[in-house]
Design an enzyme around this catalytic site. Structure first.
Site, PDB file in Angstrom:
ATOM      1  N   HIS A   1     -54.863  27.461 -46.450  1.00  0.00           N
ATOM      2  CA  HIS A   1     -54.732  26.268 -45.614  1.00  0.00           C
ATOM      3  C   HIS A   1     -55.784  25.224 -45.978  1.00  0.00           C
ATOM      4  CE1 HIS A   1     -55.695  24.106 -41.742  1.00  0.00           C
ATOM      5  NE2 HIS A   1     -54.421  23.827 -41.890  1.00  0.00           N
TER       6      HIS A   1
ATOM      7  N   GLU B   1     -54.612  23.432 -48.991  1.00  0.00           N
ATOM      8  CA  GLU B   1     -53.562  22.481 -48.620  1.00  0.00           C
ATOM      9  C   GLU B   1     -54.164  21.165 -48.139  1.00  0.00           C
ATOM     10  OE1 GLU B   1     -51.550  21.100 -44.872  1.00  0.00           O
ATOM     11  OE2 GLU B   1     -51.443  23.288 -44.923  1.00  0.00           O
ATOM     12  N   HIS B   2     -55.198  21.242 -47.289  1.00  0.00           N
ATOM     13  CA  HIS B   2     -55.860  20.019 -46.828  1.00  0.00           C
ATOM     14  C   HIS B   2     -56.456  19.250 -48.004  1.00  0.00           C
ATOM     15  CE1 HIS B   2     -56.354  19.954 -42.271  1.00  0.00           C
ATOM     16  NE2 HIS B   2     -55.535  20.976 -42.494  1.00  0.00           N
TER      17      HIS B   2
ATOM     18  N   GLU C   1     -59.205  21.463 -36.035  1.00  0.00           N
ATOM     19  CA  GLU C   1     -57.850  21.975 -35.837  1.00  0.00           C
ATOM     20  C   GLU C   1     -57.879  23.384 -35.264  1.00  0.00           C
ATOM     21  OE1 GLU C   1     -53.823  22.862 -38.505  1.00  0.00           O
ATOM     22  OE2 GLU C   1     -55.647  22.134 -39.462  1.00  0.00           O
TER      23      GLU C   1
END
Length: 906
Positions: A83, A86-87, A163
């Site tokens: 993840h 991905e950012h 997040e």
């Protein structure tokens, strides 16, 4: 049933002038019926798999790039690294500096996003087909050339932590992570996709770079392109941008296998809160196992719709406020989880017993042939609805490919149709056993959030609305009436007012064999009488709980059997009507809606049940920091005698005072055909839609008109004040700022709209996102908007951040707003804002469900069917000078109410 993924907040947009003429399109395929899906497979020499499907529905294209890497590929110590990568893929490449990807997509009038899941990471761009090359250039560049800059990584780790902490604000998410970590002891599915906090904090540049180089390569990727193109031309472009990329070494295989569970496991969480939650997780085989088909049917029988077994056993009996499930089809052995939120005052042990009894019943007795067929119908409908957008179909193709192979899209429904009642009973016995389950309880403890030690002064709160639409907002005006069809752009949309006053807007859109309905009745919570807040919510909710010809259960059964969805729910200004169905079932669903709107019976028992459920909703809202912030903001912005001051869902005392006669009076006064609008779009002609609506609603008599409701104006905010609300048991602070705004019919509206879009309404491209997220890494999400209410709509800024960073975050917002007012916007910024605004509307109009929302809004706002063209012209003519003038006039950083909902600080 629901899916859970981790998604960064990227949302950008498509040229209206290009898309608008193509509202009428060719008929789609009934996905999963066994017909040839029409997907062409090409494998490049470097191993990249390309899947293309031509759909000439609109001049747009969806590009999805899938990588075979997710949290499944991680190890302890680097959980969440998929993840994090991905950012970082949005932070630029060797040739594209940070922010350049967002700028290119915006200027193309497109939108993009990404998500990381357990088995895969996917990036998607939807834009006009003439700009397909832009998408391919971006995706090929970041496949091997991601910058992975150490300083950008340090900032983006802060974004991911924001997040992560925001997800921990939700007790259900928190419980789900704990339950799965107990259910899985060996396999990587045991940790959350976003990772454990300590691991995210410890990521090094070297680890992230190595992980990226290991998994981001053409031989580990699948490129899916769906839309308006010629395949041979696309193949040439793909070879141009991807053909020269070198293949890499095969990524290391995942060898972990979860051993069979040999006894029930339990987890108990105790934290400050308002609502008890229960979850039941059972292990199931991988997506490739043949038992996935009867498991899908079993899942639908138990949880899909208001006629499902668990809904009737838990929600209808007033044990639970809600129930749902998630059947996780994974590369390795997955799971099915059942989620239950308890009603207030109901012991969780009672809920667990009732749940267990339903599981035992489905194990002991075969489901009926009727239930089996209903489940099959629901699967068929959900597959068809996924065709409603190019991006949705591209996502389905890619998701299938990465688990079982895209060819299953041709065979899935056929295999579901071969499931027998004996198959369903067998998998219920085999997988839903006590020894194979993990049970999780979340039990709220101590003082409830928002419950002060001493009684507060009496006042109502206001429920938080969803984030408003980026283009259309409510205008304080009366709809223009017409008596016959009105030609929309290209003659493809018609507006008709029936003799009884009901307004119909019909738009033909044959992208899929389905139909979408969106409408409203002018009977929203702003019309609640004093002391009866919540009356509109109760009235709207009771419409589908019994009518003259059908009981509540019969209505639910009828809709569920067709695989259709239909809801009637109060909003701020209106009661919204939303429905979706296969086109062959349009008349049946329309007849059910007509019966609910024209002939509700409001049974006393159903009213009592609805009041109890709404009270539970109020308590769940009180446990949501965003809900609390929104309500407190409106309570501070509006005086007590203003309808926007109060919570539209009411207070427990208000609800207890509402009786059946109150509901009947409210219905008789406000539910009238001349206060009703229906918008229908899909696989049906405007003439067919009109004939059906005339048959179903033409006999609805118009009742005498009542006096129009009035409301006081929004008072002026003269200074900045801060109100801090402590919220125990949470991780992330929620901040909302609000002040005076602008009316929708103001000549300055479009310059003000673009000023806000540059500041905080334009996704990752906005100044607030660039400053607070991209530069400072202190928030996952920050946005601003003019709240869509009648009259003057407040200007609102909303963000989440670490509690220790609240002061810095607020200062950053005020500094950026001041900089906009003092320095204006650049020509480049304004051009990007215009392109994304125009594209946002256009992309919405290519989808059936988006189309009905757009034309619902044009009617509600009295904007006219030609609004899309006028909007484009109005936006394009705005100058930088007009934007700065509007910013100075309507954005007042020195006059904002500041609401902070935060965990108690040491």
């Amino acid at each position: 049933m629901r899916a859970r993924t981790t998604v960064p907040g990227v949302s950008l947009l498509v040229s209206l002038a290009i898309l608008l003429p193509a509202i009428v399109v060719a008929a789609g395929t009934d996905v999963g019926s066994g017909a040839d899906l029409g997907v062409r497979e090409t494998i490049l020499p470097n191993g990249l798999k390309l899947l293309t499907k031509e759909i000439h529905a609109a001049p747009a294209v969806a590009v999805w790039t899938w990588y075979r890497v997710g949290s499944r590929n991680e190890q302890p110590g680097i959980t969440g690294i998929s993840h994090q990568v991905e950012h970082m893929m949005f932070k630029g490449t060797a040739s594209l500096k940070p922010g350049e990807i967002d700028r290119l997509v915006q200027l193309a009038g497109g939108r993009h996003n990404a998500f990381t899941s357990f088995d895969a990471t996917a990036y998607h761009i939807t834009l006009p087909s003439e700009h397909l090359e832009t998408a391919l250039r971006i995706e090929s560049d970041r496949m091997l050339n991601g910058a992975m800059d150490p300083q950008e990584l340090a900032r983006e780790k802060g974004v991911v932590l924001s997040e992560l902490q925001g997800r921990q604000n939700d007790p259900e998410d928190l419980l789900e992570e704990e339950v799965r970590s107990v259910a899985f002891r060996v396999h990587p599915y045991r940790w959350p996709v976003i990772g454990w906090k300590a691991d995210v904090q410890a990521f090094t540049h070297e680890a992230v770079q190595q992980y990226y180089r290991t998994y981001y390569q053409p031989n580990n990727a699948v490129l899916v392109i769906v839309g308006d193109f010629q395949t041979d031309a696309v193949l040439a472009l793909v070879r141009k941008y991807f053909g020269a990329l070198p293949a890499g070494s095969a990524p290391p295989p995942v060898i972990s296998q979860e051993p069979p569970q040999k006894g029930e496991r339990r987890i108990l969480l105790k934290e400050a809160g308002t609502t008890a939650h229960l979850q039941f997780l059972y292990h199931v085989p991988s997506a490739r196992h043949s038992d996935q088909y009867p498991l899908a049917v079993l899942d639908a029988v138990l949880t899909e719709g208001k006629s499902s077994r668990l809904y009737r056993a838990l929600v209808e009996t007033e044990l639970a406020a809600s129930q749902s499930s998630y059947l996780s089809r994974r590369l390795d052995a997955g799971w099915i989880t059942f989620y239950v939120a308890a009603r207030d005052g109901v012991a969780h042990e009672r809920i667990e017993r009732a749940f267990a009894e339903e599981i035992e019943r489905v194990q002991a007795e075969p489901v009926s042939d009727f239930e089996l067929q209903k489940a099959i119908n629901q699967v068929r409908a959900s597959l068809t609805f996924a065709q409603g957008s190019l991006s949705g179909l591209a996502q389905m193709i890619g998701k299938m490919e990465l688990t079982v192979g895209y060819q299953e899209m041709d065979t899935y429904l056929g295999r579901i149709r071969h499931v027998t009642t004996a198959d369903v009973q067998r998998v219920a016995r085999q997988y839903l056993s006590t020894d194979n389950r993990t049970v999780g309880w979340f039990l709220p403890q101590g003082l409830r959030p928002g419950q002060p030690a001493q009684p507060p002064a009496s006042r109502n709160d206001v429920h938080r609305s969803p984030e408003p639409p980026p283009i259309l907002e409510i205008a304080p005006s009366t709809a223009v009436q017409s008596t016959g069809p009105v030609a929309a752009p290209g003659g493809r949309v018609a507006r008709t007012v029936l003799p009884n006053g009901l307004t119909l807007i019909a738009a033909e859109n044959r992208v899929a064999p389905s139909v979408a309905i969106k409408g409203y009745v002018l009977a929203g919570p702003v019309l609640d009488p004093p002391g009866q807040a919540g009356l509109s919510y109760l009235t709207a909710g009771l419409l589908t709980r019994g009518a003259k010809a059908h009981s509540a259960s019969a209505l639910a059964e009828g809709l569920d059997f067709l695989g259709a969805s239909a809801t009637v729910q109060a909003e701020h200004e209106t009661v919204g009507i939303t429905a979706q169905m296969l086109s062959e079932h349009f008349d049946k669903v329309l007849d059910l809606l007509a019966e609910c709107l024209r002939n509700p019976t409001f049974p006393g028992a159903e009213l009592a049940k609805a009041i109890g459920q709404l009270k539970t909703t109020l308590n769940r809202d009180a446990d949501d920091p965003r809900e609390r912030a929104q309500r407190e903001l409106f309570a501070q912005l509006f005086p007590r005698d203003h309808p926007l001051h109060r919570n539209p869902k009411g207070r427990p005392a208000d609800l207890d005072a509402i009786g059946r006669e109150d509901v009947l009076r409210f219905y008789d006064r406000f539910y009238r055909p001349d206060r009703t609008v229906l918008v229908i779009a899909g696989d049906i002609s405007a003439e067919q839609a009109l004939a059906s609506v005339e048959r179903a609603f033409g006999g609805w008599a118009r009742s005498p008109a009542g006096a129009p409701a009035t409301r006081p104006p929004m008072p002026a905010v003269s200074t900045s004040t801060r109100h801090t609300l402590n919220h125990p048991g949470k991780s992330e602070a929620i901040v909302m700022l609000g002040g005076n705004g602008i009316t929708r019919d103001n000549p300055d509206y479009y310059p003000a709209f673009l000023a806000n879009r540059v500041l905080g309404g334009g996704g990752l491209g906005s100044r607030l996102m660039k400053a607070l997220r991209e530069r400072d890494g202190m928030t996952y999400s920050v946005y601003s908007y003019f709240h869509p209410v009648l009259g003057e709509r407040p200007w609102v800024v909303s963000l989440q951040t670490d509690p220790a960073a609240v002061d810095r975050a607020i200062a950053g917002v005020l500094a950026e707003a001041t900089r906009l007012c003092d320095g204006g916007v650049t020509a480049e910024e304004l051009e990007e804002a215009k392109a994304s605004a125009i594209g946002s509307l256009a992309l919405s109009m290519q989808e059936q469900i988006g189309l009905v929302f757009v034309f619902r809004d044009t009617e509600l706002f009295n904007l006219g069917l030609d609004f899309p063209q006028r909007f484009t012209t109005a936006i394009r003519t705005v100058t930088p000078e007009q934007v700065q003038t509007a910013a100075r006039k309507y954005l007042h950083p020195d006059r904002l109410i500041q609401i902070v909902v935060t965990p108690p600080q040491p």
